[in-house]
Write a protein that holds these residues in place. Structure first.
Motif, PDB file in Angstrom:
ATOM      1  N   ILE A   6       0.838  -1.206   0.000  1.00 32.00           N
ATOM      2  CA  ILE A   6       0.000   0.000   0.000  1.00 32.00           C
ATOM      3  C   ILE A   6       0.871   1.253   0.000  1.00 32.00           C
ATOM      4  O   ILE A   6       0.587   2.229  -0.714  1.00 32.00           O
ATOM      5  N   GLU A  10       1.040   4.141  -2.935  1.00 32.22           N
ATOM      6  CA  GLU A  10       0.851   5.568  -2.688  1.00 32.22           C
ATOM      7  C   GLU A  10       2.027   6.376  -3.238  1.00 32.22           C
ATOM      8  O   GLU A  10       1.832   7.458  -3.821  1.00 32.22           O
ATOM      9  N   ARG A  80     -15.710  -2.716  -3.642  1.00 30.66           N
ATOM     10  CA  ARG A  80     -15.441  -1.421  -3.006  1.00 30.66           C
ATOM     11  C   ARG A  80     -15.964  -1.354  -1.565  1.00 30.66           C
ATOM     12  O   ARG A  80     -15.237  -0.927  -0.659  1.00 30.66           O
ATOM     13  N   PHE A  83     -13.499  -3.575   0.668  1.00 29.88           N
ATOM     14  CA  PHE A  83     -12.153  -3.088   0.986  1.00 29.88           C
ATOM     15  C   PHE A  83     -12.152  -1.685   1.578  1.00 29.88           C
ATOM     16  O   PHE A  83     -11.253  -1.338   2.349  1.00 29.88           O
ATOM     17  N   GLU A  84     -13.126  -0.865   1.194  1.00 28.83           N
ATOM     18  CA  GLU A  84     -13.271   0.492   1.740  1.00 28.83           C
ATOM     19  C   GLU A  84     -11.962   1.285   1.691  1.00 28.83           C
ATOM     20  O   GLU A  84     -11.546   1.901   2.672  1.00 28.83           O
ATOM     21  N   ARG A  85     -11.330   1.305   0.547  1.00 28.66           N
ATOM     22  CA  ARG A  85     -10.102   2.081   0.379  1.00 28.66           C
ATOM     23  C   ARG A  85     -10.453   3.464  -0.163  1.00 28.66           C
ATOM     24  O   ARG A  85     -11.001   3.600  -1.259  1.00 28.66           O
ATOM     25  N   ASN A  93      -8.740  11.386   3.250  1.00 29.03           N
ATOM     26  CA  ASN A  93      -7.486  10.663   3.032  1.00 29.03           C
ATOM     27  C   ASN A  93      -6.315  11.560   3.456  1.00 29.03           C
ATOM     28  O   ASN A  93      -6.225  12.712   3.023  1.00 29.03           O
ATOM     29  N   TYR A 110     -15.024   5.531  -2.095  1.00 26.79           N
ATOM     30  CA  TYR A 110     -14.018   4.474  -2.218  1.00 26.79           C
ATOM     31  C   TYR A 110     -13.609   4.280  -3.679  1.00 26.79           C
ATOM     32  O   TYR A 110     -14.404   4.524  -4.593  1.00 26.79           O
ATOM     33  N   PHE A 112     -11.241   1.364  -4.746  1.00 26.68           N
ATOM     34  CA  PHE A 112     -10.601   0.083  -5.075  1.00 26.68           C
ATOM     35  C   PHE A 112     -11.655  -1.010  -5.235  1.00 26.68           C
ATOM     36  O   PHE A 112     -12.406  -1.268  -4.299  1.00 26.68           O
ATOM     37  N   TYR A 158      -5.531   5.037  -7.309  1.00 23.76           N
ATOM     38  CA  TYR A 158      -4.152   4.588  -7.181  1.00 23.76           C
ATOM     39  C   TYR A 158      -3.819   3.638  -8.340  1.00 23.76           C
ATOM     40  O   TYR A 158      -4.732   3.059  -8.956  1.00 23.76           O
ATOM     41  N   ASP A 161      -5.498   0.362  -7.796  1.00 22.39           N
ATOM     42  CA  ASP A 161      -6.919   0.354  -8.162  1.00 22.39           C
ATOM     43  C   ASP A 161      -7.082  -0.001  -9.633  1.00 22.39           C
ATOM     44  O   ASP A 161      -7.972  -0.776 -10.016  1.00 22.39           O
TER      45      ASP A 161
END
Length: 254
Positions: A6, A10, A80, A83-85, A93, A110, A112, A158, A161
């Motif tokens: 992760i 990023e 989505r 995972f709740e990214r 964020n 979200y 991802f 990202y 994603d």
């Protein structure tokens, strides 16, 4: 291990997202829009019709809708919420102050996996299997990559994603193509499936059909083309016209 992945995701995002300009902001914003690519979708339908006929075109049009819908629902409705990214540019964020945002567009909550990536790769995979022409496959997957990259540029996804979305899209496009091929074999060609038959509705004649040339007369000259050349040209023209529309107002202001 997951935390490290992760973190690297990023870092890669911030590096790629930091490369921007005034021209690219507007150009990529339009490239990311689905409406800009409507001529491409229509040209793909026409290319299938020109190559295989209207019945196969209808079956493959339904197949494309099913593949895209399956990819979209799998990413948006199932994965989505699981995972709740948070999207990179979402205000909650921590890295959002570092993200380059265009026209204050931040997407939803979200991100991802990416729906844009899953949808475009589902469609690209299906039509590449329909035609199986290297040059056409290059064009259609380059289009899918461009649309996917636009989401990173806009700060709403990202790289991870996009990668996950692309894999999902490829799986959905391949699976639906296999099912649509069987349907076409039974309904149109009136044949049973043999052990030697590959997952294609036109086996031994595919090269002859795809390589068939067509002619169009422009300014007194005959231009020869293949069906797959039409969507290839539409992709290039869409990019060129979008770039001109983007840059002309800036030139006029100067």
């Amino acid at each position: 291990m997951i935390d490290w992945m992760i973190e690297q995701d990023e870092r890669l995002f911030l590096f790629l997202n930091s490369a921007h300009s005034q021209f690219l902001d507007l150009f990529i914003y339009w490239i990311s829009s689905r409406i800009v690519w409507v001529p491409l979708y229509l040209s793909l339908l026409y290319a299938v019709f020109l190559t295989y006929g209207w019945r196969t075109m209808l079956i493959m049009a339904v197949a494309a809708a099913v593949a895209v819908a399956a990819a979209d629902q799998l990413t948006a409705t199932i994965l989505r919420p699981t995972f709740e990214r948070l999207r990179p540019g979402h205000p909650d964020n921590p890295i959002s102050p570092l993200v380059h945002i265009v026209n204050n567009y931040r997407g939803g909550h979200y991100g991802f996996p990416s729906c844009h990536a899953s949808n475009t790769f589902a469609g690209a995979t299906l039509v590449s299997l329909i035609f199986r022409v290297k040059r056409f496959s290059f064009f259609i997957f380059a289009w899918a990559l461009l649309v996917s990259y636009s989401r990173l540029y806009l700060g709403v996804h990202y790289p991870g994603d996009l990668l996950a979305g692309g894999i999902i899209g490829f799986a959905c496009g391949s699976s639906v193509y296999a099912a649509a091929s069987l349907i076409t074999i039974f309904l149109i060609h009136r044949r049973g499936v043999t052990k030697k038959m590959k997952w294609t509705y036109i086996d031994s004649e595919i090269d002859r059909i795809i390589s068939q040339n067509y002619k169009i007369h422009l300014f007194g000259k005959a231009i020869t083309y293949r069906a797959t050349n039409i969507p290839e040209a539409v992709i290039l023209l869409t990019i060129i016209i979008t770039a001109l529309i983007t840059i002309l107002p800036q030139i006029i202001r100067l």
